[in-house]
Design an enzyme around this catalytic site. Structure first.
Site, mmCIF file in Angstrom:
data_model
loop_
_atom_site.group_PDB
_atom_site.id
_atom_site.type_symbol
_atom_site.label_atom_id
_atom_site.label_comp_id
_atom_site.label_asym_id
_atom_site.label_seq_id
_atom_site.Cartn_x
_atom_site.Cartn_y
_atom_site.Cartn_z
ATOM 1 N N ASP A 7 41.669 31.164 45.602
ATOM 2 C CA ASP A 7 40.816 30.169 44.943
ATOM 3 C C ASP A 7 40.576 30.678 43.530
ATOM 4 O O ASP A 7 39.672 31.481 43.299
ATOM 5 C CB ASP A 7 39.496 30.039 45.708
ATOM 6 C CG ASP A 7 38.522 29.096 45.016
ATOM 7 O OD1 ASP A 7 38.985 28.181 44.317
ATOM 8 O OD2 ASP A 7 37.302 29.283 45.177
ATOM 9 N N GLU A 66 44.598 27.100 45.549
ATOM 10 C CA GLU A 66 43.813 25.865 45.406
ATOM 11 C C GLU A 66 44.001 25.282 44.010
ATOM 12 O O GLU A 66 44.064 25.998 43.025
ATOM 13 C CB GLU A 66 42.323 26.159 45.670
ATOM 14 C CG GLU A 66 41.513 24.876 45.701
ATOM 15 C CD GLU A 66 40.101 25.044 46.246
ATOM 16 O OE1 GLU A 66 39.809 26.047 46.913
ATOM 17 O OE2 GLU A 66 39.288 24.149 46.000
ATOM 18 N N ASP A 138 33.580 32.121 47.651
ATOM 19 C CA ASP A 138 34.918 32.085 47.058
ATOM 20 C C ASP A 138 35.973 32.595 48.032
ATOM 21 O O ASP A 138 37.086 32.073 48.089
ATOM 22 C CB ASP A 138 34.938 32.897 45.764
ATOM 23 C CG ASP A 138 33.989 32.307 44.743
ATOM 24 O OD1 ASP A 138 34.355 31.305 44.127
ATOM 25 O OD2 ASP A 138 32.864 32.833 44.613
#
EC number: 3.1.21.10
Lengths: 172, 172
Positions: A7, A66, A138
């Protein structure tokens, strides 16, 4: 098969490593790379070096990244893009297969609802991986991204960089 | 001192290598890395690999990167950011010092006018480096970026990533 989910972000880049064996998913590791402070090239180097270390340590075969939030502010978008570029570079430098998923695709895969809230995603990550505790936000997002890839996503090995669209300043 | 100037872009990344010896600037090499077609991670890898090859071949001590145009379209800005991230990664992977300059700073340094037109910049690059022919537009921009750094810019070794501002969707 081992999957590294990422991410990306300039301040915090979450990562999560899982194993897929048949239909079973196993948690391997997760955490985040923090780069607060310092000049941009230095921060990109931190992201690159830390992710390279993680790749060297855990030897994933696939990387699932992502699609980052597209901020309304173009300066922030540019900075995010650069952080994301560094994360993808860490993967391609090591000749890993990179797949990309939007937040909607990840939520759909993990919660079954593309519009699920953050804490719902986090809860499902804990359940799907049989975790004893809750990972940081996260790290949870990165694990969710890895789970999305493990569960088929757009087909393993397929790199889905196109076809996303914008809605209220976010990628969907 | 050898400087590699980079004008990053997802489709075309211009590069230019110059030597600075006292007050003299000498042209070493220039060209562009083209990545049209293919998925994003593949294109970022092309930028990374090609710039790494250029760095290995010419062994610059400093890298000077142009602050990219901030497109009005956030998708394009994100893509540009990722390309720029890959270019900076190629530099920091090799532990090179990275300086960043806006188009305004580069034009100011090369033409003496921050609002000079593209062909004026190109003409001054040809004159300052005593070139026989005109380099391509992206290579010229990269050479101009290297010249800006050679001529002091914001001070050698200083990384200027902050303090820029936006005007009509462009970094100035």
């Amino acid at each position: 098969m081992r999957i590294l989910g990422i991410d990306p972000g300039l301040c915090i880049t979450g990562f999560g490593v899982i194993d897929k064996s048949g239909g079973n998913l196993t948690y391997v590791s997760s955490g985040s790379v923090k780069t607060s402070g310092g000049e941009l090239p230095f921060r990109l180097k931190l992201i690159l070096d830390n992710l390279t270390e993680i790749i060297t340590l855990y030897r994933p075969q696939h990387v699932s990244v992502e699609q980052v939030f597209v901020n309304i502010n173009p300066k922030s978008t540019l900075l995010l893009g650069q952080a994301r570029g560094a994360a993808i570079c860490a993967a391609v430098m090591n000749n890993l297969i990179v797949a990309e998923y939007t937040a909607l695709q990840i939520k759909q895969a993990v919660v079954g609802n593309g519009h699920a809230k953050k804490d719902q995603v986090q809860e499902m990550v804990v359940r799907l991986l049989n975790l004893n505790g809750s990972p940081g936000a996260d790290a949870a997002d990165a694990l969710a991204c890895a789970i999305c890839h493990a569960n088929g996503g757009l087909g393993l090995g397929r790199i889905a960089t196109t076809g996303y669209r914008m809605k209220r300043g976010r990628l969907v």
